[in-house]
Write a protein that holds these residues in place. Structure first.
Motif, PDB file in Angstrom:
ATOM      1  N   ALA A  22       0.758  -1.040  -0.056  1.00 24.63           N
ATOM      2  CA  ALA A  22      -0.169   0.035  -0.005  1.00 24.63           C
ATOM      3  C   ALA A  22       0.940   1.215  -0.072  1.00 24.63           C
ATOM      4  O   ALA A  22       0.861   1.660   0.840  1.00 24.63           O
ATOM      5  CB  ALA A  22      -0.949   0.088   1.353  1.00 24.63           C
ATOM      6  N   PRO A  23       1.284   1.378  -1.242  1.00 20.88           N
ATOM      7  CA  PRO A  23       2.190   2.816  -1.075  1.00 20.88           C
ATOM      8  C   PRO A  23       1.976   4.045  -1.139  1.00 20.88           C
ATOM      9  O   PRO A  23       2.439   5.137  -0.851  1.00 20.88           O
ATOM     10  CB  PRO A  23       2.792   2.470  -2.590  1.00 20.88           C
ATOM     11  N   ASN A  24       0.576   4.169  -1.196  1.00 22.14           N
ATOM     12  CA  ASN A  24       0.000   5.591  -0.990  1.00 22.14           C
ATOM     13  C   ASN A  24      -1.632   5.373  -0.646  1.00 22.14           C
ATOM     14  O   ASN A  24      -2.207   4.038  -0.366  1.00 22.14           O
ATOM     15  CB  ASN A  24       0.022   6.237  -2.312  1.00 22.14           C
ATOM     16  N   LYS A  25      -2.254   6.468  -0.213  1.00 19.87           N
ATOM     17  CA  LYS A  25      -3.560   6.106   0.261  1.00 19.87           C
ATOM     18  C   LYS A  25      -4.691   5.408  -0.796  1.00 19.87           C
ATOM     19  O   LYS A  25      -5.389   4.898  -0.520  1.00 19.87           O
ATOM     20  CB  LYS A  25      -4.097   7.691   0.540  1.00 19.87           C
ATOM     21  N   PHE A  77       6.369   4.660   3.926  1.00 18.08           N
ATOM     22  CA  PHE A  77       6.573   5.811   4.327  1.00 18.08           C
ATOM     23  C   PHE A  77       5.453   6.786   4.797  1.00 18.08           C
ATOM     24  O   PHE A  77       5.742   7.514   5.528  1.00 18.08           O
ATOM     25  CB  PHE A  77       7.215   6.578   2.716  1.00 18.08           C
ATOM     26  N   LEU A  78       4.230   6.451   4.298  1.00 21.77           N
ATOM     27  CA  LEU A  78       3.086   7.266   4.399  1.00 21.77           C
ATOM     28  C   LEU A  78       2.195   6.880   5.777  1.00 21.77           C
ATOM     29  O   LEU A  78       1.623   5.950   5.510  1.00 21.77           O
ATOM     30  CB  LEU A  78       2.496   7.346   3.208  1.00 21.77           C
ATOM     31  N   PRO A  79       2.093   7.704   6.830  1.00 21.14           N
ATOM     32  CA  PRO A  79       1.270   7.321   7.921  1.00 21.14           C
ATOM     33  C   PRO A  79      -0.183   7.404   7.535  1.00 21.14           C
ATOM     34  O   PRO A  79      -0.962   6.517   7.911  1.00 21.14           O
ATOM     35  CB  PRO A  79       1.408   8.430   8.911  1.00 21.14           C
ATOM     36  N   ALA A  80      -0.519   8.220   6.492  1.00 18.43           N
ATOM     37  CA  ALA A  80      -1.647   8.289   6.078  1.00 18.43           C
ATOM     38  C   ALA A  80      -2.398   7.116   5.328  1.00 18.43           C
ATOM     39  O   ALA A  80      -3.489   6.565   5.411  1.00 18.43           O
ATOM     40  CB  ALA A  80      -1.919   9.517   4.946  1.00 18.43           C
ATOM     41  N   ILE A  84       4.839  -2.232   9.194  1.00 19.09           N
ATOM     42  CA  ILE A  84       5.412  -1.027   9.315  1.00 19.09           C
ATOM     43  C   ILE A  84       6.896  -1.148   9.315  1.00 19.09           C
ATOM     44  O   ILE A  84       7.630  -1.812   9.971  1.00 19.09           O
ATOM     45  CB  ILE A  84       5.115  -0.203  10.874  1.00 19.09           C
ATOM     46  N   ASN A  85       7.680  -0.386   8.440  1.00 14.04           N
ATOM     47  CA  ASN A  85       9.012  -0.460   8.259  1.00 14.04           C
ATOM     48  C   ASN A  85       9.806   0.764   9.232  1.00 14.04           C
ATOM     49  O   ASN A  85       9.619   2.001   8.935  1.00 14.04           O
ATOM     50  CB  ASN A  85       9.598  -0.305   6.853  1.00 14.04           C
ATOM     51  N   PRO A  86      10.303   0.479  10.363  1.00 14.98           N
ATOM     52  CA  PRO A  86      10.742   1.639  11.175  1.00 14.98           C
ATOM     53  C   PRO A  86      11.731   2.628  10.434  1.00 14.98           C
ATOM     54  O   PRO A  86      11.792   3.569  11.076  1.00 14.98           O
ATOM     55  CB  PRO A  86      11.546   0.696  12.339  1.00 14.98           C
TER      56      PRO A  86
END
Length: 684
Positions: free
Chosen positions: A75-78, A106-109, A123-125
């Motif tokens: 899920a690279p983007n929203k 990358f994206l918390p959203a 999640i990748n820290p």
């Protein structure tokens, strides 16, 4: 904060000699339990564009059909995260209950949206809420605390969302994507990987959230093994017991990828670590499942077999499992230009399966194999000797092959010393090692045999159990010294597992024959559950040899359960390369593809391999995108990375030197780069 404890004082498993499964907490991913008393779960990842709902659903169902128990989707983007809702709906409508995992970098959203639709979020820290600039900065304690406060604020929302919705989480560290904060304090190291994850775990625990799995992936199996061991040791220190997701990332394709995966995953499983696994292949993801299932089944069979064995008294262990160093041994000359021990690379010994009386057949097989390979040749030929007639046949074999093979190992089967002593050995015999199985009651015979070997200029390889070496055999040989002597252990699987057996042999040797080289024999006796096909022999040999080589044990390797000389030779060299113990060809670091990939990884990997596979000692990374940043090139000399649709970025080490090269030209430009840096040779 930096780890102050001496790493050597940390423990990561109950025993390195008996396989006891690590006790972890159970984490539910939908209806599938990971950790606790659950079996090892098998996972994979879709390679489709997530927004292509139909293709992603089709691939998810195909994975579930072949036994995949958890499916991960990028899920690279929203928008991709939103598509997970429809994907989940259609998968469930097809009566498939396989849990889905959203892969977030990358994206918390995107993470916040994905958590609404799937059973688990990865999640990748190193990437999550962190900008990676490869900035060099000295962080004071106050600076570091400020960074952690910022991280707490950025990471807490997804933790609370997962807690609210009952979602699990994988905190998945990648060696290639450590944050600048971690890199500046801990370096590009396994310890840095562990501390990166620990920062995130502590934040999650501060909110009372513990539905967490942990992973420590790297393309180098040695880095990966060390990181997982450290992760468990650090969790033990802090009273944590989260389940482990095992995997070697960017393993590549074909036999190489299966070998590297078996080395990394198998080493940890045989130590009792691991609750769910993914074998990452640059192939159709359905091909990952049989390999993962075989590894899982072998480990669970071993755990079951050994679960009731008492740990007994604490056995000394001279190997530091957190700092791989080659075990110091004396140098022994196996044959002309073939030494083992010291700083020499491990030798490759191959067993001839036809009887020595069929020496013409053996000669043909050996010569065919030797002419096929440039840097992966048979160095030692192992032959069974059962009587005087076999010795006569061996003389003819030696005469034909002495200029082709560096040394010969005569495996003595019911051959008495008197036969050897009364035989007239022809002049010109060189590179001879006698291999003899020795039990406790054979100690005096072993000493006599060693004395005979020294008188003839031969070597002696003693195959014995650790118990025999600790008892009469070690005591008898101790006074004779270790010159011309090699130790091996062909296996007593009813007592210890093969890996634990060899570790115990090393500890016994420390007390009696401390600098004796070790020969790793992948023989039928060292097979846990033998199956008559090559892929099984590949896994068995890769786990045993790879685990020992990663621990710094092993001066020679033989694949004895594989009847074909060419296959056993190739496999031995691939294992040595996978364990980074001996480099004989180009090393490829290739990602397994996902919805982020900007080109056909399978096709491109094969094209690059076809042009560069002869570059011994060169490492080339082939990455579908730059999701983990230039750090993924940490182990590579050159990188070929998707930069945009139809465009490729080329790297030298971690530095991007050419941007947006048209895909049609990119391979030629890569070769130009290799030439510019003096690492190109013309193929023969």
């Amino acid at each position: 904060m930096p780890l102050e404890t001496d790493l050597r004082n940390l423990s990561y498993c109950d025993s390195r000699f008996i396989a006891k499964r690590r006790r972890s907490r159970e984490v539910m991913v939908g209806h599938v339990g990971i950790g606790g008393a659950n079996p090892i779960r098998v996972q994979s990842m879709t390679t489709t564009n997530t927004q292509d709902v139909e293709a992603t659903v089709t691939q998810t169902l195909a994975l579930a059909e072949v036994g995949c128990e958890v499916v991960r989707i990028t899920a690279p983007n929203k928008k991709a995260a939103e598509a997970l809702g429809e994907i989940s709906k259609q998968v469930r409508a097809a009566k498939c209950e396989v849990p889905l995992v959203a892969d977030i970098h990358f994206l918390p959203a995107a993470a916040m949206e994905a958590a609404k639709h799937v059973e688990k979020v990865r999640i990748n820290p190193g990437n999550y809420a962190d900008k990676k600039k490869f900035a060099v900065k000295e962080y004071s304690d106050a600076d570091y605390e400020a960074e952690l406060d910022r991280l707490h604020e950025a990471f807490s929302p997804i933790v609370l969302r997962c807690k609210e919705l009952g979602r699990a989480m994988r905190i998945g560290t990648n060696h290639g994507s450590l944050s600048d904060r971690i890199m500046n304090r801990y370096g590009d190291s396994p310890l840095g990987m562990v501390e990166s994850a620990m920062e995130f775990i502590r934040i999650a625990e501060s909110h009372g959230y513990r539905d967490i799995c942990l992973s420590m992936k790297a393309s180098n199996p040695k880095v990966m093994v060390e990181a997982y061991r450290l992760a468990v040791a650090r969790m033990n220190q802090e009273g944590m017991n989260y389940p482990l997701h095992l995997g070697v990332t960017e393993a590549g394709d074909g036999e190489d990828a299966r070998v590297k995966s078996a080395i990394g995953i198998g080493t940890l499983l045989y130590d009792g670590l691991g609750d769910t696994i993914r074998v990452s292949l640059t192939e159709d993801p359905v091909h990952e499942i049989p390999v993962a299932k075989d590894l899982a089944e072998k480990a669970m069979a071993l755990w079951s077999k050994q679960e009731d064995l008492p740990l007994g008294e604490t056995r000394s262990d001279s190997i530091d499992p957190f700092d791989f160093q080659k075990r110091p041994t004396r140098i022994i000359e196996l044959g002309p230009d073939c030494n083992i021990g010291g700083e020499c690379v491990p030798a490759v010994i191959v067993k001839a399966t036809p009887p020595v009386s069929e020496f013409e057949k053996i000669i043909s097989e050996v010569c065919t194999t030797q002419t096929k390979f440039k840097d992966a040749k048979i160095e030692g030929l192992q032959i069974e000797i059962k009587n005087s007639s076999d010795l006569e046949a061996f003389t003819k074999l030696h005469e034909a092959l002495h200029s082709v093979v560096k040394c010969f190992v005569l495996e003595l089967v019911d051959v008495d010393l008197s036969i050897l002593e009364t035989r007239e050995w022809p002049d010109g015999l060189s590179g001879i090692t006698l291999l003899q199985e020795v039990k406790k009651e054979d100690a005096f015979y072993a000493a006599s045999l060693l004395q005979f070997c020294r008188s003839q200029g031969f070597n002696l390889a003693i195959d014995c159990s650790p118990e025999a070496l600790r008892d009469e055999v070690g005591a008898q040989l101790k006074e004779m010294g270790t010159s011309n002597l090699i130790l091996a252990c062909s296996g007593v699987p009813d007592i210890y597992h093969p890996l634990g057996n060899y570790r115990a042999l090393v500890e016994a040797a420390k007390d009696f024959l401390p600098d004796t080289p070790i020969w790793i024999r992948n023989s039928p006796g060292n097979t846990l559950a033998p199956k008559d096909y090559f892929s099984d022999r590949l896994l068995e040999s890769s786990v045993l040899s790879g685990a020992l080589l990663c621990d710094g044990i092993g001066e020679a390797v033989s694949i004895e359960a594989e009847p074909l000389l060419e296959k056993s030779t190739t496999l031995a060299y691939n294992i040595l390369q996978g364990a980074r113990s001996r480099i004989s060809k180009t090393e490829f670091v290739a990602c397994p593809s996902c919805g982020r990939t900007l080109f056909d990884l399978q096709e491109v990997t094969q094209r690059i391999r076809s042009r560069t596979n002869h570059l011994k000692g060169v490492t080339i990374a082939i990455m579908g995108c730059i999701v983990n940043g230039p750090g993924e090139m940490a182990d590579a000399d050159f990188g070929y990375v998707g930069g945009a649709p139809g465009k490729i970025n080329l790297y030298v080490g971690k530095e991007c030197v050419k941007y947006n090269v048209p895909a049609a030209e990119a391979l030629d430009r890569l070769i130009d780069l290799i030439k510019e840096h003096g690492k190109w040779i013309e193929p023969e």
